[in-house]
Design a protein around this motif. Structure first.
Motif, PDB file in Angstrom:
ATOM      1  N   ALA A 166     -13.049   8.048  -5.281  1.00  0.00           N
ATOM      2  CA  ALA A 166     -13.404   6.650  -5.078  1.00  0.00           C
ATOM      3  C   ALA A 166     -12.143   5.873  -4.718  1.00  0.00           C
ATOM      4  CB  ALA A 166     -14.045   6.061  -6.330  1.00  0.00           C
ATOM      5  N   VAL A 167     -12.242   5.073  -3.677  1.00  0.00           N
ATOM      6  CA  VAL A 167     -11.105   4.275  -3.225  1.00  0.00           C
ATOM      7  C   VAL A 167     -11.519   2.807  -3.188  1.00  0.00           C
ATOM      8  CG1 VAL A 167      -9.429   3.865  -1.394  1.00  0.00           C
ATOM      9  CG2 VAL A 167     -10.261   6.187  -1.818  1.00  0.00           C
ATOM     10  N   VAL A 168     -10.672   1.957  -3.734  1.00  0.00           N
ATOM     11  CA  VAL A 168     -10.872   0.515  -3.653  1.00  0.00           C
ATOM     12  C   VAL A 168      -9.900  -0.042  -2.621  1.00  0.00           C
ATOM     13  CG1 VAL A 168     -10.889  -1.682  -4.883  1.00  0.00           C
ATOM     14  CG2 VAL A 168     -11.552   0.414  -6.077  1.00  0.00           C
ATOM     15  N   TYR A 169     -10.449  -0.678  -1.598  1.00  0.00           N
ATOM     16  CA  TYR A 169      -9.653  -1.330  -0.569  1.00  0.00           C
ATOM     17  C   TYR A 169      -9.753  -2.842  -0.753  1.00  0.00           C
ATOM     18  CZ  TYR A 169     -10.242   3.171   1.891  1.00  0.00           C
ATOM     19  OH  TYR A 169     -10.268   4.499   2.239  1.00  0.00           O
ATOM     20  N   ARG A 183      -5.346  -0.114   0.970  1.00  0.00           N
ATOM     21  CA  ARG A 183      -5.765   0.799  -0.103  1.00  0.00           C
ATOM     22  C   ARG A 183      -5.116   0.326  -1.398  1.00  0.00           C
ATOM     23  NH1 ARG A 183      -7.167   6.659  -0.442  1.00  0.00           N
ATOM     24  NH2 ARG A 183      -7.271   6.588   1.821  1.00  0.00           N
ATOM     25  N   LEU A 184      -5.954  -0.068  -2.355  1.00  0.00           N
ATOM     26  CA  LEU A 184      -5.445  -0.653  -3.594  1.00  0.00           C
ATOM     27  C   LEU A 184      -5.421   0.346  -4.745  1.00  0.00           C
ATOM     28  CD1 LEU A 184      -4.543  -3.234  -5.124  1.00  0.00           C
ATOM     29  CD2 LEU A 184      -6.971  -3.616  -5.650  1.00  0.00           C
ATOM     30  N   LYS A 185      -6.562   1.036  -4.966  1.00  0.00           N
ATOM     31  CA  LYS A 185      -6.652   1.966  -6.093  1.00  0.00           C
ATOM     32  C   LYS A 185      -7.480   3.171  -5.688  1.00  0.00           C
ATOM     33  CE  LYS A 185      -5.912  -1.200  -9.919  1.00  0.00           C
ATOM     34  NZ  LYS A 185      -6.218  -1.474 -11.334  1.00  0.00           N
ATOM     35  N   GLN A 186      -7.263   4.281  -6.387  1.00  0.00           N
ATOM     36  CA  GLN A 186      -7.983   5.510  -6.078  1.00  0.00           C
ATOM     37  C   GLN A 186      -8.223   6.296  -7.357  1.00  0.00           C
ATOM     38  OE1 GLN A 186      -6.666   7.758  -2.610  1.00  0.00           O
ATOM     39  NE2 GLN A 186      -6.794   9.658  -3.772  1.00  0.00           N
ATOM     40  N   LYS A 187      -9.401   6.904  -7.441  1.00  0.00           N
ATOM     41  CA  LYS A 187      -9.750   7.733  -8.598  1.00  0.00           C
ATOM     42  C   LYS A 187     -10.444   8.987  -8.081  1.00  0.00           C
ATOM     43  CE  LYS A 187     -10.702   8.373 -13.096  1.00  0.00           C
ATOM     44  NZ  LYS A 187      -9.751   8.300 -14.229  1.00  0.00           N
ATOM     45  N   GLU A 238       0.819  -1.210   0.000  1.00  0.00           N
ATOM     46  CA  GLU A 238       0.000   0.000   0.000  1.00  0.00           C
ATOM     47  C   GLU A 238       0.856   1.265   0.000  1.00  0.00           C
ATOM     48  OE1 GLU A 238      -3.849   0.771   2.608  1.00  0.00           O
ATOM     49  OE2 GLU A 238      -2.038   1.201   3.770  1.00  0.00           O
ATOM     50  N   SER A 239       2.003   1.199   0.660  1.00  0.00           N
ATOM     51  CA  SER A 239       2.893   2.359   0.773  1.00  0.00           C
ATOM     52  C   SER A 239       4.058   2.314  -0.200  1.00  0.00           C
ATOM     53  CB  SER A 239       3.422   2.471   2.209  1.00  0.00           C
ATOM     54  OG  SER A 239       2.369   2.680   3.123  1.00  0.00           O
ATOM     55  N   GLY A 240       4.050   1.347  -1.134  1.00  0.00           N
ATOM     56  CA  GLY A 240       5.097   1.281  -2.149  1.00  0.00           C
ATOM     57  C   GLY A 240       6.415   0.720  -1.656  1.00  0.00           C
ATOM     58  N   PHE A 241       6.402  -0.067  -0.580  1.00  0.00           N
ATOM     59  CA  PHE A 241       7.637  -0.626  -0.022  1.00  0.00           C
ATOM     60  C   PHE A 241       8.273  -1.599  -1.007  1.00  0.00           C
ATOM     61  CE2 PHE A 241       9.987  -3.737   2.525  1.00  0.00           C
ATOM     62  CZ  PHE A 241      10.714  -2.924   3.382  1.00  0.00           C
TER      63      PHE A 241
END
Length: 225
Positions: free
Chosen positions: A155-158, A144-148, A44-47
């Motif tokens: 809109a946020v897809v979890y 948190r997977l995607k956001q638009k 989620e945080s790009g680790f």
């Protein structure tokens, strides 16, 4: 640098080196689920782990108890997406890795591998927070997977990882102040990457499935508000 995708757990009673059989899975189901959730929060945080995205943590009595080191296996181009890291364990504890009695020890070891081998001063708090979230929140943990964002709407897809091993995508819509005013759950999936494009209109959000074998049969999800 690639973003982490997964953490998997293994065990071996012989040295984890070229020429020896690959380690077998450590079948502690709760530990395996928690390790996957840790990877989700880190993703989620790009680790990043570096130039691979699957971390394989192998528990073995062939190292001193508590020792950690990369496995002495050559990296082949065909399987360059994962690396084994060995953790020393007492010989009489190997069988307990599948019984659930060492879940806490296993997750603590996963945290140590991440902290000691892949973290710096900036990412240490992230790793600790991810381990804590995966351990305490269980199947209620959201990634948190995607956001638009369009205009004043976001809109946020979890994703939630259920104890069954399946994923549940959750779609939420927020106003400009961050207040949630619409939310719904999509059908369960077996794959972390089944969610495709997110389309956000004035009164509807549509989530398209990805075009892949694992997403085959999944229909587009619509949420009106």
């Amino acid at each position: 640098m690639t973003v982490i995708k997964d953490i998997r757990l293994f065990r071996s009673t012989v040295p984890n080196v070229d020429g020896n059989p690959l380690p077998s899975y450590a079948d502690d189901r709760q530990a395996a689920l928690t390790a996957r959730r840790i990877a989700m929060k880190l993703r989620e945080s790009g680790f990043s782990l570096g130039d691979f995205d699957h971390l394989y943590v192998n528990f073995t009595p062939c190292l001193p108890e508590g020792a950690i080191r990369p496995a002495a296996r050559s990296v082949c181009r065909e399987v360059a997406w994962y690396r084994f890291y060995d953790v020393g364990i007492a010989p009489d504890a190997v069988d307990d890795l599948s019984g659930g009695g060492l879940t806490g020890f296993i997750i603590n070891a996963v945290g140590r591998v991440l902290l000691e081998c892949f973290s710096d001063a900036e990412t240490v708090p992230l790793v600790r927070a991810s381990v804590r979230a995966a351990t305490t929140e269980g199947d209620g943990m959201l990634m948190r997977l995607k956001q638009k964002t369009t205009g004043a709407r976001t809109a946020v897809v979890y994703l939630r990882l259920l104890d069954s091993g399946r994923y549940v995508p959750r779609v939420c819509v927020y106003d400009a102040e961050g207040h949630e005013f619409a939310c719904g759950e999509m059908a369960e999936t077996v794959d972390l990457f089944s969610v495709g494009e997110v389309r956000l209109g004035a009164h509807k959000v549509t989530v398209m499935p990805r075009k892949s074998v694992l997403a085959d049969g999944i229909e587009a999800f619509e949420l009106t508000f």
